[in-house]
Design a protein around this motif. Structure first.
Motif, mmCIF file in Angstrom:
data_model
loop_
_atom_site.group_PDB
_atom_site.id
_atom_site.type_symbol
_atom_site.label_atom_id
_atom_site.label_comp_id
_atom_site.label_asym_id
_atom_site.label_seq_id
_atom_site.Cartn_x
_atom_site.Cartn_y
_atom_site.Cartn_z
ATOM 1 N N ALA A 1 35.759 45.271 34.201
ATOM 2 C CA ALA A 1 37.216 45.243 34.206
ATOM 3 C C ALA A 1 37.757 46.125 33.085
ATOM 4 O O ALA A 1 37.222 46.139 31.985
ATOM 5 C CB ALA A 1 37.714 43.811 34.029
ATOM 6 N N LEU A 2 38.795 46.889 33.380
ATOM 7 C CA LEU A 2 39.468 47.716 32.379
ATOM 8 C C LEU A 2 40.570 46.880 31.737
ATOM 9 O O LEU A 2 41.618 46.644 32.345
ATOM 10 C CB LEU A 2 40.059 48.976 33.011
ATOM 11 C CG LEU A 2 40.807 49.885 32.049
ATOM 12 C CD1 LEU A 2 39.831 50.582 31.113
ATOM 13 C CD2 LEU A 2 41.648 50.891 32.795
ATOM 14 N N ILE A 3 40.307 46.390 30.527
ATOM 15 C CA ILE A 3 41.279 45.553 29.829
ATOM 16 C C ILE A 3 42.225 46.410 28.995
ATOM 17 O O ILE A 3 43.424 46.211 28.994
ATOM 18 C CB ILE A 3 40.567 44.509 28.930
ATOM 19 C CG1 ILE A 3 39.589 43.667 29.751
ATOM 20 C CG2 ILE A 3 41.573 43.642 28.198
ATOM 21 C CD1 ILE A 3 40.208 42.900 30.899
ATOM 22 N N ASP A 4 41.681 47.383 28.271
ATOM 23 C CA ASP A 4 42.474 48.305 27.450
ATOM 24 C C ASP A 4 42.172 49.729 27.890
ATOM 25 O O ASP A 4 41.014 50.139 27.906
ATOM 26 C CB ASP A 4 42.130 48.135 25.968
ATOM 27 C CG ASP A 4 42.581 46.788 25.437
ATOM 28 O OD1 ASP A 4 43.776 46.477 25.570
ATOM 29 O OD2 ASP A 4 41.737 46.051 24.904
ATOM 30 N N SER A 5 43.217 50.499 28.201
ATOM 31 C CA SER A 5 43.001 51.862 28.683
ATOM 32 C C SER A 5 42.547 52.816 27.581
ATOM 33 O O SER A 5 41.780 53.715 27.841
ATOM 34 C CB SER A 5 44.254 52.390 29.379
ATOM 35 O OG SER A 5 45.376 52.288 28.544
ATOM 36 N N ALA B 1 47.458 51.190 35.359
ATOM 37 C CA ALA B 1 47.347 49.779 35.748
ATOM 38 C C ALA B 1 45.976 49.263 35.318
ATOM 39 O O ALA B 1 44.949 49.711 35.820
ATOM 40 C CB ALA B 1 47.536 49.624 37.254
ATOM 41 N N SER B 2 45.976 48.330 34.397
ATOM 42 C CA SER B 2 44.728 47.741 33.891
ATOM 43 C C SER B 2 44.268 46.630 34.829
ATOM 44 O O SER B 2 44.914 46.338 35.832
ATOM 45 C CB SER B 2 44.952 47.169 32.491
ATOM 46 O OG SER B 2 45.688 45.970 32.583
ATOM 47 N N ASP B 3 43.181 46.007 34.468
ATOM 48 C CA ASP B 3 42.654 44.872 35.229
ATOM 49 C C ASP B 3 42.978 43.549 34.536
ATOM 50 O O ASP B 3 42.395 42.513 34.849
ATOM 51 C CB ASP B 3 41.133 45.017 35.400
ATOM 52 C CG ASP B 3 40.768 46.265 36.196
ATOM 53 O OD1 ASP B 3 41.568 46.703 37.039
ATOM 54 O OD2 ASP B 3 39.670 46.806 35.967
ATOM 55 N N ARG C 1 41.987 36.505 28.599
ATOM 56 C CA ARG C 1 40.925 37.294 27.962
ATOM 57 C C ARG C 1 40.143 38.143 28.959
ATOM 58 O O ARG C 1 39.797 39.275 28.684
ATOM 59 C CB ARG C 1 39.982 36.342 27.232
ATOM 60 C CG ARG C 1 39.210 36.957 26.129
ATOM 61 C CD ARG C 1 38.417 35.960 25.356
ATOM 62 N NE ARG C 1 38.803 34.584 25.697
ATOM 63 C CZ ARG C 1 38.103 33.528 25.426
ATOM 64 N NH1 ARG C 1 36.972 33.640 24.815
ATOM 65 N NH2 ARG C 1 38.512 32.326 25.754
ATOM 66 N N ASN C 2 39.832 37.590 30.096
ATOM 67 C CA ASN C 2 39.038 38.305 31.093
ATOM 68 C C ASN C 2 39.937 39.003 32.098
ATOM 69 O O ASN C 2 41.054 38.573 32.336
ATOM 70 C CB ASN C 2 38.119 37.333 31.839
ATOM 71 C CG ASN C 2 37.156 36.639 30.903
ATOM 72 O OD1 ASN C 2 36.657 37.239 29.964
ATOM 73 N ND2 ASN C 2 36.908 35.368 31.144
ATOM 74 N N GLY C 3 39.409 40.042 32.716
ATOM 75 C CA GLY C 3 40.147 40.736 33.753
ATOM 76 C C GLY C 3 39.407 40.644 35.073
ATOM 77 O O GLY C 3 38.314 40.099 35.144
#
Length: 131
Positions: A5-9, A38-40, A50-52
């Motif tokens: 998952a992409l949390i921070d680009s 668009a992040s996850d 916390r999780n994406g």
């Protein structure tokens, strides 16, 4: 293999202007254009968890693109392109991160409107005798 998952680009070299619940907004070399990523990330009750969910940002982008295309003859929008090849050079270097989850848009006055899209899966399990 599932992607992470992409949390921070985290696009070094690009100026992060805003980090929302799900989308990150960056300045580009063109002062009239912004990059939406668009992040996850998942948010619930205005709290970022916390999780994406891997590729959630790509799905959100596809939904946005659907509606921009569907309504393009009805109302003008800020949308320019989702094709990374058509984005400024400093953005294209992040192709691997941005493909499918980024949109180049015109700077515009924000209209404070929020739309929430929810989807539900329904069906019966073959193992369920009462379904």
């Amino acid at each position: 293999m599932a992607s992470e998952a992409l949390i921070d680009s985290d696009l070094h070299g690009l100026q992060l202007l805003n980090k929302g619940k799900v989308r990150d907004v960056y300045a580009t070399s063109d002062p009239n254009l912004l990059l939406f990523v668009a992040s996850d990330r998942i948010s619930a009750y205005d709290v970022i968890l916390r999780n994406g969910v891997p590729d959630k940002g790509k799905v959100l982008t596809k939904i946005s693109l659907f509606w921009f295309d569907k309504l393009k003859h009805v109302i003008p929008t800020h949308f320019v392109t989702a094709n990374v090849d058509e984005m400024p050079e400093e953005v294209r270097q992040y192709r691997e991160i941005l493909e499918g989850r980024a949109m180049l848009v015109k700077r515009a006055k924000v209209v404070p409107l929020e739309a929430i899209v929810r989807g539900y899966l329904a069906g019966a399990s073959p193992a369920c005798s009462h379904c």
